[in-house]
Design a protein around this motif. Structure first.
Motif, mmCIF file in Angstrom:
data_model
loop_
_atom_site.group_PDB
_atom_site.id
_atom_site.type_symbol
_atom_site.label_atom_id
_atom_site.label_comp_id
_atom_site.label_asym_id
_atom_site.label_seq_id
_atom_site.Cartn_x
_atom_site.Cartn_y
_atom_site.Cartn_z
ATOM 1 N N GLN A 130 -3.253 5.321 -46.569
ATOM 2 C CA GLN A 130 -4.167 4.313 -46.055
ATOM 3 C C GLN A 130 -5.013 3.720 -47.182
ATOM 4 O OE1 GLN A 130 -6.506 5.699 -42.773
ATOM 5 N NE2 GLN A 130 -4.743 6.394 -41.587
ATOM 6 N N GLN A 131 -5.475 4.576 -48.072
ATOM 7 C CA GLN A 131 -6.291 4.105 -49.191
ATOM 8 C C GLN A 131 -5.474 3.207 -50.125
ATOM 9 O OE1 GLN A 131 -9.094 6.047 -52.720
ATOM 10 N NE2 GLN A 131 -8.556 7.274 -50.939
ATOM 11 N N VAL A 132 -4.231 3.595 -50.372
ATOM 12 C CA VAL A 132 -3.355 2.778 -51.215
ATOM 13 C C VAL A 132 -3.101 1.423 -50.551
ATOM 14 C CG1 VAL A 132 -1.018 2.579 -52.157
ATOM 15 C CG2 VAL A 132 -2.263 4.739 -52.339
ATOM 16 N N GLY A 133 -2.851 1.434 -49.240
ATOM 17 C CA GLY A 133 -2.621 0.178 -48.526
ATOM 18 C C GLY A 133 -3.817 -0.755 -48.616
ATOM 19 N N ALA A 134 -5.015 -0.211 -48.469
ATOM 20 C CA ALA A 134 -6.224 -1.029 -48.567
ATOM 21 C C ALA A 134 -6.384 -1.599 -49.965
ATOM 22 C CB ALA A 134 -7.447 -0.195 -48.187
ATOM 23 N N ALA A 135 -6.099 -0.782 -50.976
ATOM 24 C CA ALA A 135 -6.214 -1.250 -52.357
ATOM 25 C C ALA A 135 -5.228 -2.377 -52.634
ATOM 26 C CB ALA A 135 -5.989 -0.089 -53.321
ATOM 27 N N VAL A 136 -3.990 -2.201 -52.180
ATOM 28 C CA VAL A 136 -2.967 -3.225 -52.385
ATOM 29 C C VAL A 136 -3.385 -4.533 -51.719
ATOM 30 C CG1 VAL A 136 -0.614 -3.905 -51.771
ATOM 31 C CG2 VAL A 136 -1.047 -1.627 -52.698
ATOM 32 N N ALA A 137 -3.877 -4.452 -50.472
ATOM 33 C CA ALA A 137 -4.249 -5.656 -49.725
ATOM 34 C C ALA A 137 -5.446 -6.358 -50.346
ATOM 35 C CB ALA A 137 -4.544 -5.297 -48.279
ATOM 36 N N THR A 138 -6.318 -5.614 -50.999
ATOM 37 C CA THR A 138 -7.479 -6.232 -51.628
ATOM 38 C C THR A 138 -7.083 -6.981 -52.896
ATOM 39 O OG1 THR A 138 -8.805 -4.386 -50.797
ATOM 40 C CG2 THR A 138 -9.835 -5.808 -52.418
ATOM 41 N N GLY A 140 4.749 4.296 -38.720
ATOM 42 C CA GLY A 140 5.107 4.625 -37.348
ATOM 43 C C GLY A 140 3.890 4.781 -36.464
ATOM 44 N N PRO A 141 4.086 5.149 -35.198
ATOM 45 C CA PRO A 141 2.976 5.328 -34.262
ATOM 46 C C PRO A 141 1.987 6.372 -34.770
ATOM 47 C CG PRO A 141 5.077 5.339 -33.103
ATOM 48 C CD PRO A 141 5.404 5.402 -34.560
ATOM 49 N N GLY A 142 0.713 6.054 -34.697
ATOM 50 C CA GLY A 142 -0.322 7.026 -35.040
ATOM 51 C C GLY A 142 -0.553 7.233 -36.510
ATOM 52 N N THR A 143 0.012 6.387 -37.364
ATOM 53 C CA THR A 143 -0.179 6.549 -38.810
ATOM 54 C C THR A 143 -1.444 5.853 -39.308
ATOM 55 O OG1 THR A 143 1.319 4.685 -39.190
ATOM 56 C CG2 THR A 143 2.248 6.907 -39.348
ATOM 57 N N GLY A 144 -2.159 5.172 -38.427
ATOM 58 C CA GLY A 144 -3.449 4.602 -38.808
ATOM 59 C C GLY A 144 -3.381 3.197 -39.372
ATOM 60 N N LYS A 145 -2.432 2.388 -38.907
ATOM 61 C CA LYS A 145 -2.346 1.017 -39.420
ATOM 62 C C LYS A 145 -3.609 0.218 -39.094
ATOM 63 C CE LYS A 145 1.551 0.173 -37.253
ATOM 64 N NZ LYS A 145 1.905 1.506 -36.742
ATOM 65 N N LEU A 171 2.916 3.925 -44.567
ATOM 66 C CA LEU A 171 2.082 5.026 -44.077
ATOM 67 C C LEU A 171 2.998 6.054 -43.413
ATOM 68 C CD1 LEU A 171 -0.853 2.979 -42.477
ATOM 69 C CD2 LEU A 171 -0.608 3.784 -44.832
ATOM 70 N N ASN A 172 3.001 7.263 -43.931
ATOM 71 C CA ASN A 172 3.914 8.302 -43.433
ATOM 72 C C ASN A 172 3.238 9.327 -42.533
ATOM 73 O OD1 ASN A 172 6.535 7.711 -44.563
ATOM 74 N ND2 ASN A 172 5.654 8.129 -46.578
ATOM 75 N N LYS A 173 1.964 9.588 -42.767
ATOM 76 C CA LYS A 173 1.294 10.680 -42.047
ATOM 77 C C LYS A 173 0.856 10.221 -40.664
ATOM 78 C CE LYS A 173 -2.526 13.998 -42.333
ATOM 79 N NZ LYS A 173 -3.630 14.519 -43.165
ATOM 80 N N SER A 174 1.337 10.909 -39.626
ATOM 81 C CA SER A 174 0.956 10.588 -38.255
ATOM 82 C C SER A 174 -0.245 11.436 -37.840
ATOM 83 C CB SER A 174 2.122 10.844 -37.288
ATOM 84 O OG SER A 174 1.710 10.631 -35.953
ATOM 85 N N TYR A 175 -1.266 10.756 -37.325
ATOM 86 C CA TYR A 175 -2.453 11.439 -36.816
ATOM 87 C C TYR A 175 -2.379 11.626 -35.306
ATOM 88 C CZ TYR A 175 -4.283 10.324 -41.426
ATOM 89 O OH TYR A 175 -4.458 10.225 -42.783
ATOM 90 N N ARG A 176 -1.311 11.129 -34.700
ATOM 91 C CA ARG A 176 -1.148 11.225 -33.256
ATOM 92 C C ARG A 176 -0.342 12.454 -32.868
ATOM 93 N NH1 ARG A 176 0.756 5.784 -30.897
ATOM 94 N NH2 ARG A 176 -1.202 5.249 -31.917
ATOM 95 N N PHE A 177 0.651 12.811 -33.672
ATOM 96 C CA PHE A 177 1.437 14.013 -33.414
ATOM 97 C C PHE A 177 1.886 14.596 -34.747
ATOM 98 C CE2 PHE A 177 4.187 10.275 -32.900
ATOM 99 C CZ PHE A 177 5.127 10.496 -33.893
ATOM 100 N N ASP A 178 2.017 15.901 -34.769
ATOM 101 C CA ASP A 178 2.413 16.587 -35.991
ATOM 102 C C ASP A 178 3.895 16.340 -36.271
ATOM 103 O OD1 ASP A 178 3.510 19.345 -37.332
ATOM 104 O OD2 ASP A 178 1.479 18.891 -37.988
ATOM 105 N N GLN A 179 4.229 16.206 -37.557
ATOM 106 C CA GLN A 179 5.621 15.961 -37.917
ATOM 107 C C GLN A 179 6.548 17.106 -37.522
ATOM 108 O OE1 GLN A 179 6.355 15.852 -42.139
ATOM 109 N NE2 GLN A 179 4.715 17.306 -42.597
ATOM 110 N N HIS A 180 5.975 18.301 -37.320
ATOM 111 C CA HIS A 180 6.791 19.449 -36.937
ATOM 112 C C HIS A 180 6.877 19.628 -35.420
ATOM 113 C CE1 HIS A 180 6.893 20.536 -41.135
ATOM 114 N NE2 HIS A 180 5.577 20.581 -41.187
#
Length: 614
Positions: A206-214, A224-229, A408-417
């Motif tokens: 998320q931090q990298v995405g914000a930096a790139v967009a700035t 994907g779903p829940g990755t914090g877009k 964004l790879n990390k999902s905050y909605r469900f665990d990858q496992h």
């Protein structure tokens, strides 16, 4: 040749509109084999493809050998583009071993020109301190997650790495870190621990995405779903506003989505994120809270294909955010870009693994293919300096576009496992073996039922009972209408097809029958409308403000008349008489495609047997 085309239509290998398009091309070209090619290009467009690859013609050349010489002439001669059919104002053009409808080739070129120009315009700025403030980890949230992990058992390295976004555990003294986490007594202890953690061992997409967009005028953030877009875009907008205010400017920002439903969801998500950010009031006031549809932003002109805003009458904005960009087709994206004022910024949000748009073109997926090359050395050096991470440059350089992308790879909605996480990975990989393995492992968050089992229909009654039990007197109270609409979002039946025994219409009828037997709805014989009926709009009606994908529920008003209630893109409730609604369908079940951008607590996905898909 006309007999060939008519036979193909009767065999349903072509549509009749393809035949009519070939006849239209007679005014440009009389050579019949070329008209067959025109029909085949039209067919590809209806299948979602913007061009016809010559390799796809081989089966037709086997059946109809008279096409072979023309195929050889096309692929072997640069003069083919000078034929009448492919003249400057003709409907087709030939390039890169592909035959295009000319306007779609022009759409592609205009988008490509914008992307190259905008991606190559990178600013040299310092946003390190702002990034650290906006993306500081929430110690209270981490404490709650840590307590949950403790209850599940002893902490493990993999859990800690996921919790703290550690991607290079070899750079961390893991035994000492585990001991500190086990001894932590509250959020304050975690704050002290985070200050000691080497940022170079971590990575926050998320931090990298914000930096790139700035830094870039154009940015595409996929996840994907829940990755914090949405969370990412709110923070990067705040960062952008702070940067522009330091230069004495107050930027105008607009947010759009392809459908009214997606726009309403974006507005809701942005509003929730804004309430949790550490921002001063001046910045907060400049952040947009309401999203509109793309059609509404561009300004629909009745009975015309064009929009009010275009190159000659550009939009009034400095930055545009487009959510659910995977649903935006090639033509619409080209028209949106054409209406951007010169120098404006564009941010696309979407999931590269979602289904492509209904119309021709997979713009988001095509652009994101450049991400495989990684960032350029110059971009990596700047990102590492701003974030403190240790990114590595890509293995090759393809285009400036590769520096404008973020995944964004990390999902905050469900665990990858979890079961859903493993199921998503299997589906995205396209591995049937992996899919069967996941379904057979007994995960608690996914269940499998046989197609013929009564459990399927019982599940629909169980899923829709909570919202239907809220029905009595709901229409007398706006707050209760909102509760009803929210309860309806808790469960949904998804289907892959529209027609057939496993299609949308059939399943909606079957669910309706089951709910009637259970006494949850009371439709009257011969009448389409009844209290509790959910409907989805399938055609835009700009006059009413209803758009494809909008969901409404039928209720009785204070006069005992049936009306259909919708939550509009601006958050307000509106009701309409059923007879005024544009084209719509019952919405107990919806197609997987239409569900994109939605969130449900529970989903029942009905997958037909393989033979039903053929």
């Amino acid at each position: 040749m006309w007999e060939i085309l008519e036979n193909l239509c009767r065999e349903q290998r072509l549509q009749w509109v393809d035949l009519h398009f070939a006849r239209f091309c007679l005014q440009f070209e009389s050579r019949e084999p070329l008209l067959v090619l025109a029909a085949l290009v039209s067919r590809e467009l209806s299948r979602g493809h913007v061009c016809l690859k010559l390799t796809k013609l081989k089966p037709f050349c086997t059946e109809y050998p008279e096409l072979e010489p023309w195929l050889g002439e096309i692929s072997g001669s640069s003069m083919f583009a000078d034929s009448l059919l492919l003249a400057e104002h003709g409907p087709l053009c030939f390039e890169f071993e592909r035959l295009y409808l000319r306007r779609y080739r022009n759409y592609e070129q205009s988008i490509a020109d914008f992307l190259l120009e905008a991606s190559g315009d990178a600013a040299s700025i310092d946003i390190h301190d702002s990034l650290q403030r906006l993306f500081a980890k929430d110690s209270n949230r981490l404490w709650q997650q840590l307590q949950k992990l403790r209850l599940e058992g002893a902490l493990e390295s993999a859990q800690v790495c996921s919790l703290l976004d550690i991607v290079e555990p070899e750079r961390v003294a893991m035994p000492e870190l585990l001991e500190q986490l086990n001894r932590a007594g509250g959020p304050a202890d975690l704050e002290s621990l985070l200050r000691q953690l080497d940022p170079g061992a971590c990575f926050d997409g998320q931090q990298v995405g914000a930096a790139v967009a700035t830094r870039q005028r154009f940015t595409l953030i996929s996840g994907g779903p829940g990755t914090g877009k949405t969370t990412t875009v709110v923070k990067l907008l705040a960062l952008y506003i702070e940067q522009q205010r330091s230069l004495g400017s107050e930027p105008l920002i607009r947010m759009v989505a392809p459908t009214g439903k997606a726009a309403a969801r974006l507005s809701e998500s942005v509003g929730m994120a804004l309430d949790t950010l550490p921002l001063n009031d001046d910045v907060r006031q400049l952040l947009p809270r309401q999203a509109s549809t793309i059609h509404r932003l561009l300004g629909v002109v009745p009975h015309q294909q064009g929009f009010r805003h275009n190159r000659d009458n550009p939009l009034h904005l400095d930055l545009l955010v487009v959510d659910e960009a995977s649903m935006v087709d090639l033509a619409m994206m080209a028209k949106l870009i054409d209406a951007l004022p010169r120098g404006a910024r564009l941010i696309l949000l979407g999931d590269r693994d979602q289904l492509a748009s209904v119309e021709a073109g997979a713009v988001l997926a095509d652009i994101f293919s450049f991400a495989e090359a990684g960032y350029s050395p110059q971009q990596v050096e700047w990102l590492n300096r701003q974030t403190g991470f240790s990114l590595k440059p890509g293995s090759r350089s393809l285009s400036p576009i590769q520096d404008s992308l973020c995944l964004l790879n990390k999902s905050y909605r469900f665990d990858q496992h979890s079961g859903i996480g493993q199921l998503a990975r299997a589906v995205n990989s396209g591995s049937a073996t992996q899919l069967e393995s996941v379904l057979g492992r007994g995960f608690s968050d996914i269940s499998v039922y046989s197609l013929g089992g009564a459990q399927l229909l019982a599940q629909t009654v169980h899923g829709y009972r909570p919202y239907l039990q809220r029905m009595p007197d709901t229409a007398q109270d706006e707050s209760r209408i909102r509760e009803l609409l929210s309860a309806y979002q808790g469960f949904r039946v998804l289907v892959a097809l529209r027609e057939g025994p496993f299609g949308l219409n059939t399943i909606n009828q079957q669910v309706e029958q089951q709910l009637t037997k259970a006494g949850l709805i009371r439709p009257e014989a011969g009448r389409e409308w009844y209290e509790g009926r959910p409907v989805m709009i399938e055609r835009n009606d700009h006059g009413l403000g209803l758009y494809n994908g909008d969901i409404g529920i039928c209720l009785k008003d204070s006069q005992e008349k049936l009306r259909v209630y919708f939550e509009m893109a601006d958050g307000k409730l509106r009701s309409f008489l059923p007879g005024r609604l544009p084209e719509h369908t019952t919405a107990y079940a919806m197609t997987i495609h239409k569900s994109q951008g939605s969130e449900f607590a529970e989903v029942l996905m009905l997958l037909p047997p393989r033979r039903a898909l053929c």
